[in-house]
Design a protein around this motif. Structure first.
Motif, PDB file in Angstrom:
ATOM      1  N   LEU A  29     -46.476  28.563 -11.311  1.00  8.21           N
ATOM      2  CA  LEU A  29     -46.094  29.891 -10.087  1.00  8.21           C
ATOM      3  C   LEU A  29     -44.547  30.022 -10.774  1.00  8.21           C
ATOM      4  O   LEU A  29     -43.560  29.086 -10.859  1.00  8.21           O
ATOM      5  CB  LEU A  29     -45.871  29.326  -9.003  1.00  8.21           C
ATOM      6  CG  LEU A  29     -47.260  29.881  -8.522  1.00  8.21           C
ATOM      7  CD1 LEU A  29     -49.011  28.869  -8.800  1.00  8.21           C
ATOM      8  CD2 LEU A  29     -47.468  29.117  -6.953  1.00  8.21           C
TER       9      LEU A  29
ATOM     10  N   GLU B  38     -41.950  32.466  -6.388  1.00  8.42           N
ATOM     11  CA  GLU B  38     -43.416  32.345  -5.595  1.00  8.42           C
ATOM     12  C   GLU B  38     -43.568  30.826  -4.721  1.00  8.42           C
ATOM     13  O   GLU B  38     -44.132  30.311  -4.204  1.00  8.42           O
ATOM     14  CB  GLU B  38     -45.049  32.575  -6.490  1.00  8.42           C
ATOM     15  CG  GLU B  38     -44.946  34.018  -6.925  1.00  8.42           C
ATOM     16  CD  GLU B  38     -45.886  33.800  -8.151  1.00  8.42           C
ATOM     17  OE1 GLU B  38     -46.540  34.777  -8.438  1.00  8.42           O
ATOM     18  OE2 GLU B  38     -46.100  32.301  -8.911  1.00  8.42           O
TER      19      GLU B  38
ATOM     20  N   GLU C 111     -51.811  30.585  -3.355  1.00  8.85           N
ATOM     21  CA  GLU C 111     -50.493  31.624  -4.201  1.00  8.85           C
ATOM     22  C   GLU C 111     -52.378  32.719  -4.879  1.00  8.85           C
ATOM     23  O   GLU C 111     -52.104  34.084  -4.844  1.00  8.85           O
ATOM     24  CB  GLU C 111     -50.296  31.346  -5.640  1.00  8.85           C
ATOM     25  CG  GLU C 111     -49.379  32.894  -5.585  1.00  8.85           C
ATOM     26  CD  GLU C 111     -48.533  33.573  -4.981  1.00  8.85           C
ATOM     27  OE1 GLU C 111     -48.252  34.326  -5.556  1.00  8.85           O
ATOM     28  OE2 GLU C 111     -47.982  32.834  -3.890  1.00  8.85           O
TER      29      GLU C 111
ATOM     30  N   ALA D 111     -51.928  36.456  -3.293  1.00  7.05           N
ATOM     31  CA  ALA D 111     -50.489  36.552  -4.066  1.00  7.05           C
ATOM     32  C   ALA D 111     -49.600  37.087  -3.376  1.00  7.05           C
ATOM     33  O   ALA D 111     -49.494  38.271  -2.323  1.00  7.05           O
ATOM     34  CB  ALA D 111     -50.994  37.551  -4.658  1.00  7.05           C
ATOM     35  N   THR D 112     -48.080  36.522  -2.856  1.00  6.98           N
ATOM     36  CA  THR D 112     -47.417  36.439  -2.230  1.00  6.98           C
ATOM     37  C   THR D 112     -46.104  37.532  -3.027  1.00  6.98           C
ATOM     38  O   THR D 112     -44.807  38.771  -2.722  1.00  6.98           O
ATOM     39  CB  THR D 112     -46.237  35.865  -2.688  1.00  6.98           C
ATOM     40  OG1 THR D 112     -45.688  35.070  -3.668  1.00  6.98           O
ATOM     41  CG2 THR D 112     -46.515  34.912  -1.404  1.00  6.98           C
ATOM     42  N   GLY D 113     -46.644  37.450  -4.677  1.00  8.47           N
ATOM     43  CA  GLY D 113     -45.339  38.775  -5.556  1.00  8.47           C
ATOM     44  C   GLY D 113     -45.930  40.115  -5.435  1.00  8.47           C
ATOM     45  O   GLY D 113     -46.917  40.615  -5.364  1.00  8.47           O
TER      46      GLY D 113
END
Length: 390
Positions: A115, A119, A174, A178-180
């Motif tokens: 990560l 993240e 994640e 997913a946070t990106g």
């Protein structure tokens, strides 16, 4: 490894310092270069080189220096200890009890979990700069305290397993969402790997209730993956998912693990309660069949173990179903200071305000959630919900 270096160089102090320096080098290089195919061999070879350099600097022990040069390129691999899997072994190594829990988890997520710092920062709801400093301090402590690289034995596992489970849960999260902004909404590679490694721990520690609980939790969440994103790339919330698309095999295995833990008669931990909550959700054939009173009772139990604002936020969703959105909103508003930078807080407020027919306030909450959400599928869903407001 320390024992092997001591045998070769004849000095425990040099061996320990070389091992610590090798571990610190790995912390710096692996996140950039990737984990090598044989991590144990890499660390052992690097430590040998560090030891040789130290002997050269000290300009003494000539005989041992010559011996070190003779074995320099022929260092046998370190015994693997209790864990056969390279990645899992490294996670246990990195989750060293000498580091604070959040620090060891953050460092391991960066070093082994793959990560990025952003993240990890989003997972902990802290600024990227703060997380970068935390990881930097962890690296410095490893070097200053000479925390040794050492293959974990079976006796080491219980003291480290809580940190390892936290790492795997955050890696799974994640992948689950997913946070990106530049990544796929769902990262099946991360969820699959987290489940695989948790299964290995379950084999190593079959009597650990939290290991079983985390595995059940992951399986029950992963079972819903086929229904989580629409064909148009929009997130589908639990209330709208096609339950016929859920993976029945994973659900059955998750339910079996939850029942096993209930039958054990032991007070459950955090992961076991979260698994039980998900078991309630996946037992309902329709959202209208959900036993919200059971969900709320489980959250009440969980809050006593983990009184975090995120748990309180999730509990409020169950409160809304039983006591109404006005009661839930009052609970959510009390979390404003702690969760102001968390997109799910604003998304939850928006939905509650929507149900209370407070359109302008709901729109403002949606706007804030959209601003903070990094996931493209979630952004699409929130935008549609906002634009549907009159």
């Amino acid at each position: 490894m320390v024992a092997a270096l001591t045998r070769r160089f004849g000095d425990l102090g040099i061996a320990e310092e070389a091992a610590a320096e090798a571990f610190a080098t790995a912390v710096e290089r692996w996140p950039v270069d990737g984990v090598p195919p044989n991590p144990g061999g890499w660390l052992t070879t690097t430590a040998s080189r560090k030891a040789i350099d130290r002997i050269r600097r000290e300009n003494k022990r000539d005989d041992k220096h010559k011996e070190a040069q003779m074995v320099y390129d022929n260092v046998p691999p370190e015994p693997i200890g209790a864990i056969d899997d390279d990645r899992l072994r490294l996670i246990f190594i990195c989750c060293h009890p000498a580091l604070a829990m959040q620090t060891r988890v953050a460092l391991t997520l960066r070093m082994v979990g793959g990560l990025t710092v952003p993240e990890i920062a989003r997972a902990y709801l802290v600024a990227e700069t703060a997380m970068e400093r935390r990881i930097t301090r962890a690296k410095a402590k490893i070097k200053a305290a000479r925390i040794p690289y050492r293959m974990p034995s079976a006796e080491d596992l219980p003291a480290r397993v809580s940190g390892v489970l936290a790492v795997l849960f955050l890696v799974f999260n994640e992948g689950y969402l997913a946070t990106g902004p530049g990544t796929d909404p769902l990262r099946h590679d991360l969820t699959t790997e987290a489940i695989r490694l948790t299964r290995l721990i379950r084999t190593l520690m079959p009597g650990d209730g939290e290991v079983a609980g985390l595995l059940a939790l992951m399986l029950l969440i992963e079972a819903r993956r086929p229904a989580r994103v629409s064909a148009g790339g929009e997130l589908v919330p639990l209330t709208e998912q096609d339950r016929g698309a859920w993976d029945a095999t994973l659900i059955a295995e998750g339910h079996r693990l939850v029942r096993e833990r209930l039958a054990a008669g032991v007070a459950p931990g955090r992961y076991q309660i979260l698994a039980a909550i998900n078991a309630v959700h996946t037992s309902a054939r329709d959202i209208r069949d959900t036993d919200w009173s059971q969900v709320l009772a489980l959250y009440d139990q969980l809050v006593r173990l983990d009184p975090s604002p995120i748990i309180a936020l999730n509990r409020a969703i169950a409160v809304a179903e039983i006591d109404g959105p006005d009661v839930a909103l009052a609970t959510v508003d009390r979390l404003a200071e702690a969760l102001t930078g968390y997109h799910a807080y604003h998304a939850t407020r928006a939905e509650l305000l929507r149900r209370l027919h407070r359109g302008p306030e709901a729109r403002a909450a949606y706007d804030k959630a959209i601003e903070l959400a990094g996931n493209t599928a979630e952004t699409a869903y929130l935008t549609r919900r906002r634009d549907q407001l009159r």
